[in-house]
Design an enzyme around this catalytic site. Sequence first.
Site, PDB file in Angstrom:
ATOM      1  N   LYS A   1      -2.074  -7.406 -11.408  1.00 47.53           N
ATOM      2  CA  LYS A   1      -2.229  -5.927 -12.010  1.00 47.53           C
ATOM      3  C   LYS A   1      -3.316  -5.978 -13.182  1.00 47.53           C
ATOM      4  O   LYS A   1      -2.864  -6.032 -14.327  1.00 47.53           O
ATOM      5  CB  LYS A   1      -0.810  -5.467 -12.350  1.00 47.53           C
ATOM      6  CG  LYS A   1      -0.824  -3.820 -12.592  1.00 47.53           C
ATOM      7  CD  LYS A   1       0.706  -3.718 -12.776  1.00 47.53           C
ATOM      8  CE  LYS A   1       0.819  -2.315 -13.061  1.00 47.53           C
ATOM      9  NZ  LYS A   1       0.433  -1.190 -11.594  1.00 47.53           N
TER      10      LYS A   1
ATOM     11  N   GLU B   1      -2.094  -0.091   1.048  1.00 45.78           N
ATOM     12  CA  GLU B   1      -1.574   0.811   0.146  1.00 45.78           C
ATOM     13  C   GLU B   1      -2.333   1.881  -0.261  1.00 45.78           C
ATOM     14  O   GLU B   1      -3.459   1.910   0.055  1.00 45.78           O
ATOM     15  CB  GLU B   1      -0.996  -0.447  -1.151  1.00 45.78           C
ATOM     16  CG  GLU B   1      -2.629  -0.728  -1.567  1.00 45.78           C
ATOM     17  CD  GLU B   1      -2.521  -1.920  -2.803  1.00 45.78           C
ATOM     18  OE1 GLU B   1      -1.301  -2.014  -3.371  1.00 45.78           O
ATOM     19  OE2 GLU B   1      -3.348  -2.664  -3.132  1.00 45.78           O
TER      20      GLU B   1
ATOM     21  N   ARG C   1       6.034  -9.968 -13.730  1.00 47.01           N
ATOM     22  CA  ARG C   1       4.781  -9.919 -13.303  1.00 47.01           C
ATOM     23  C   ARG C   1       3.752  -9.772 -14.253  1.00 47.01           C
ATOM     24  O   ARG C   1       2.515 -10.353 -13.634  1.00 47.01           O
ATOM     25  CB  ARG C   1       4.885  -8.359 -12.684  1.00 47.01           C
ATOM     26  CG  ARG C   1       3.527  -8.116 -11.665  1.00 47.01           C
ATOM     27  CD  ARG C   1       3.945  -6.758 -10.670  1.00 47.01           C
ATOM     28  NE  ARG C   1       4.017  -5.758 -11.526  1.00 47.01           N
ATOM     29  CZ  ARG C   1       4.146  -4.420 -10.847  1.00 47.01           C
ATOM     30  NH1 ARG C   1       3.987  -4.330  -9.844  1.00 47.01           N
ATOM     31  NH2 ARG C   1       4.392  -3.548 -11.852  1.00 47.01           N
TER      32      ARG C   1
END
Length: 385
Positions: A232, A265, A127
């Site tokens: 991220k 979220e 990721r």
Amino acid sequence: GEGCLSTCRLREPAAGMLRLGIACGVGGVLAGLPLARLVRWLRLNVPARPSTPFPLLSHSEWGEALARHGDRGMFALFSSVTGGVTTDAALMTVPIDDHIIVRGHAVFDTVTLCNGRLYRLTIHLERLLKSAESARLRLPFGDDPQHNKERMRDAIESACVAADRQDADVRFWLSAGPGNLGVTPAGCTPAFYVLVFGGLPSDPTWTTEGISEVTVPLEEVPVKPKLLAELKSTNYMLNALTSMAARDRGGTFGLAVDNGGMLMEACTLNVVAIGTDGVMRTPPFDNILAGTTVRRAMQLADSLVSSGDLTAVSQEPLALKQAYAAKELFLVAGDTHLYPITRLDGKPIGDGGVGPISRQLMQLLTNDARTGEDCHHDIPALCRK
């Protein structure tokens, strides 16, 4: 008049003195001056607040000042800038011209060190590299992604061994690196950092008793654009504002809801609902982060389908009204963290307590971190303890 002016000097800055002095009837020459000249006179005759300079510190004094802050739960840091690891918290720094600070041009991820093994390290590294590609970041160990993954793993393992702990959190950053104070990273050297630390602040009752949660209106805190939402990055300003707004309303992390009334979220966590039909649902990874924990939770929940505790596991749009009507609602993140939501926007969820699926999934995630076999990385020097 002069007495009034002297009194004003003691009480207010120049602008306030002018107003108060005129109101008191400043006489003589001053009273007859044009406004511009009166202001000039005040500037020349009213002493400015004396400055209080800060000291110029020596190398040793600077180090001593940093050391006074203590370790603050930070056990070891690897830095590609130095090419090694330190366990001295006072030396755990990054260059001031690193673009992780200058422009927030960096990505990160976090893995759990549990019983001397790095839980699902491969998933987290993949990721990170995907986020780096989206952020147009150069890799720190040459151009080959596989070689970088191996060297990053070596750096993470080295930091963990130096920390000499079997259980900790491990956060790692890939930055555009130091080199200039400009906007683009032209001329910068990519940097990789690894921090082994004692974990984020949390309340143990969040797991055992659940949390109260609230939705945060888009008018107050907008959601991230798609690019930033799905990688991220270190740009967490909106995440922080979401949690702050939630706490102002009696919540904990804060839930984002889109203009169509669909849940997205929480500030740093994915949301999961257990419907009255026994289906476990979580929103698709569209304009939100593809959480590693919720992905693992969905895999582990298949065993609850087999046992009959759930009827199905589904990734599909989740409406706010479905969340209000859910039997259970919870947030997941950080590999093993699961926080049941017992109240949402003041409404009880289910019976208002921590539900059975929440408890079972907590245990499944904990057991998986300690004994599971999915993409984990053992550190022999720590596993032998």
